[in-house]
Write an enzyme that holds these catalytic residues in place. Sequence first.
Site, PDB file in Angstrom:
ATOM      1  N   HIS A 467       4.223   3.378  -8.273  1.00  0.00           N
ATOM      2  CA  HIS A 467       3.873   4.386  -7.521  1.00  0.00           C
ATOM      3  C   HIS A 467       3.290   3.183  -6.155  1.00  0.00           C
ATOM      4  CE1 HIS A 467       0.422   6.125  -5.044  1.00  0.00           C
ATOM      5  NE2 HIS A 467      -0.262   5.280  -4.782  1.00  0.00           N
ATOM      6  N   GLU A 468       2.277   1.843  -6.968  1.00  0.00           N
ATOM      7  CA  GLU A 468       2.520   0.824  -5.658  1.00  0.00           C
ATOM      8  C   GLU A 468       4.171   0.566  -5.395  1.00  0.00           C
ATOM      9  OE1 GLU A 468      -0.044   0.976  -4.276  1.00  0.00           O
ATOM     10  OE2 GLU A 468      -0.916   1.273  -5.476  1.00  0.00           O
ATOM     11  N   HIS A 471       5.080   2.857  -2.819  1.00  0.00           N
ATOM     12  CA  HIS A 471       4.665   2.586  -1.030  1.00  0.00           C
ATOM     13  C   HIS A 471       5.387   0.920  -0.591  1.00  0.00           C
ATOM     14  CE1 HIS A 471       1.189   4.723  -0.636  1.00  0.00           C
ATOM     15  NE2 HIS A 471       0.523   4.463  -1.686  1.00  0.00           N
ATOM     16  N   HIS A 474       8.036   1.724   1.367  1.00  0.00           N
ATOM     17  CA  HIS A 474       8.095   2.462   2.756  1.00  0.00           C
ATOM     18  C   HIS A 474       8.158   1.286   3.930  1.00  0.00           C
ATOM     19  CE1 HIS A 474       5.293   5.750   4.781  1.00  0.00           C
ATOM     20  NE2 HIS A 474       5.775   5.621   5.203  1.00  0.00           N
TER      21      HIS A 474
END
Length: 674
Positions: A467-468, A471, A474
Site C-alpha cells: 500500500h505505502e 503511494h 505515485h
Amino acid sequence: MKVLTQRFTTKYETAPFSVIKMEDYKPAFEENIKNAKAEIDAIINNPDVPTFENTLEAIDFAGYPLDRLSSIFFNLNSAETTDEMQKIAQEVSPLLTEFGNDITLNEDLFKRIKAVYDAKDRLNLTTEQHTLLDKKYKGFVRNGALLNEEQKKKLREIDTQLAKLKLTFGENVLAETNNYHLQITNEADLKGLPEGVIEAAKAEAESRQLEGWVFTLDMPSYLPFMTYADNRELRKELAIAAGKKGFQNNEYDNQDNVKDIVRLRHERANLLGYASHAHFVLEERMAQNPEKVISFLNDMLEKAKPAAQKQFEELTAFAKELDGINHLEKWDSAYYSEKLKQKLFNLDDEKLKPYFKLENVLNGAFTIAEKLYGITFKEVFDIDKYHKDVTTYEVLDFQGELVAVFYADFFPRKGKRNGAWMTSFKSQFIKDGKNERPHVSNVCNFTPPTPSKPSLLTFNEVTTLFHEFGHGLHGMLANTTYPSLSGTSVYWDFVELPSQVMENWCYEPEALALFAKHYETGEIIPQEYVEKIKESANFLEGIATLRQLSFGLLDMAYHGKSQTIDDVKTFEEKAFESTKLYPDVAENCMSTSFSHIFQGGYSSGYYSYKWAEVLDADAFAFFQEKGIFDKEVAAKFKENILSKGGTELPMELYKKFRGKEPKPDALLKRAGLI
C-alpha cells in the site's frame, strides 16, 4: 544553520541529515521565511503587467529552501522526534501559519492572480497551467482573499490556534502510547502467543531493564497480543489501554482539543461562506459535498450491514462453542476472528510469516514495479540517512537515468509515531529545462528482526508495505512541471487509488511467486496457501467494511454541520449507532486518538478509503482482464494516473486510463457483498 538555507551540495541534493543540528532548525526557518517573503515581494512589486509566468509560475517556484526545510523537519518530527523537536515544532508552526496567511491574505498578490485569472480564456494555457491557475485562485479565495480586514485578522487567529491544537493532539497520542506498557512476569500468561512475538517482548523488556516480557501499544506488539493471547483479562487490559489514549482526564487528555478543533474548523468555514467544514473541504474533492459522501457511506452501509451482522452472529456462536463466551467484547474480536479463520481455512499468520521475510517482500514490490513500469531499485550507501535502520535506493529507468531517491524506514522505535505512511523529502518539478527528481520515503512499523529470526511479516503487513509502496510510486513516477501539482498532490479522495490498487498484487499467484519464499529453505509459498489467502481475503469483510464506514460517519458527524459538542464520548456513541456490533467500553473513546482527522489531513475525508476502494477494484479489474503484468494497461496507468499528479481533474484522468467512469460493482463483488 547555513546548510538548511541554501540548495544542498550532496549527491542528488539529498537531505544532509548527519550535519543538521537541532539548534539549526528555528533560525533556518526564520531565515527561509524571510527569503521566501522577499521572493513574494518581488512578484508583487514587478512593474510588468501580470502574466501566467511572472505571477502564477513564480509563486509556485518561490520559497524552495523553505519547502525543503519543512519537509525534512516535519517528516523527522513523525519518524524520529524528541522532546526538543516537539518544542521547536510548537514554535515554528505558528510562524509557518502566519507566513502562509501573509501570502494568501495579501491583497496586492491576489490582484495579480485575479488579473491573470480574469484573462484566462485568452491566454492559450496548457491543461496543467489552467489547473495551476484555477488551484491558486481558488486557494486564495478559500483562504480568505475576499474577506475584509477584520475577517482576515480573525482567520489568522483561527489558523494559528488550529496549527497548535493539531500538534498538541498528536503529541498527546504519542505520549499516551509511550507511557503505557504491559509487563508479564508469569510465563503462563504468554499462552497462545507465537514464539517470535514472545522473543520480541523479551527483547522489549530487556531494553527497558525489566523482568519478564513487555508488550506496548505499538502495533507490532499490540496486534499479535490481541490476536493470539489466550488470557482474556490481559487482552482486555491492553485493549482498554489502547482505547483510552487521550481520554484519561490527565495532562494528555484530548477531549477539549477535539471540541476546539471541531469548533474552530466550523468557525473558519462559516467565515469563508461555507455551511460547514465538510462543505469547505469537499468542494475540492471528487465527492463534491457532504450530502454525496453521506449518501455514499449509507449506500455502502445498506449493502454491508446484513453481511456484517450475519458474520458477527457466526463469530459469537463460534466463541460460545469454543470457550463458552456469551457476549463478544472488543478485545475478543481479533482473537476469535483468527481462531475462526484457522478453523475455516487452516491458515494463520504464523504459518505464512516464514514466506514473508521483509527483504524478500520489499524486493518483490521492486520487481513488480520493474515489470509494470520499467524501473529498477539499487541499494546505495553514499546517501545520508536520519537513522541506522533506514535503507536508501537509487530508482533508475532502463537507460540508467535517475527516476527518484527512495528511503525505506520499517521498524518501530521511541520517537516514531505508530502506523505507516509515505512522504517526500523533495518534490518533482521541471524548471529551467531540468527535471528535478523526487526523494520519496516509506515509513512503517513492522516486527524487527530478533537474534534468531529476520523480520517476518504478517500477511496484513505485506499488504501495508505494498500500500505505502503504491503511494511511493505515485511520488516517484511524477512527471509534472509545477511542484504543487506533482506526485500525490491530488484530490484527497483520489490519493488512495495508487496505494490501494497496489495491494491487489499480493493476492495473485503470479506475483506471490516472485517474493513469497521460505526464509530458511527458499521454497516458494505452496499453491494451497495462495488459494487460501485468496479465499480468506473476504473473511469477515462485512464487519471490516462496517468498521471503516463507522469512522467515515464519525468524521462527517464532526465536520458535516456546525454544532456544539457537550461531551465527546456521547457524541461519538451517537455517530456509531448505525454501525455498532460490539458493546461499548465506558473507559474508551476513539475520537481522542483519531489522529487521521484531528492531526493528519483526513478531516471530512475519511470516507476516501472506501471511495478509493471503488476506484481500485475497478482499476484492477482492468489489469485482470488483460493480465496483471500487461504492459499496455500498466503504461496507461503510469501515463494517466501515476505521472500526472494533480494536473487534471481526477475523474478525467481516470476515464483516460479506464475508458469509462468507475462503478462499485467490482468492489462489492471482490468483497463478497454481492
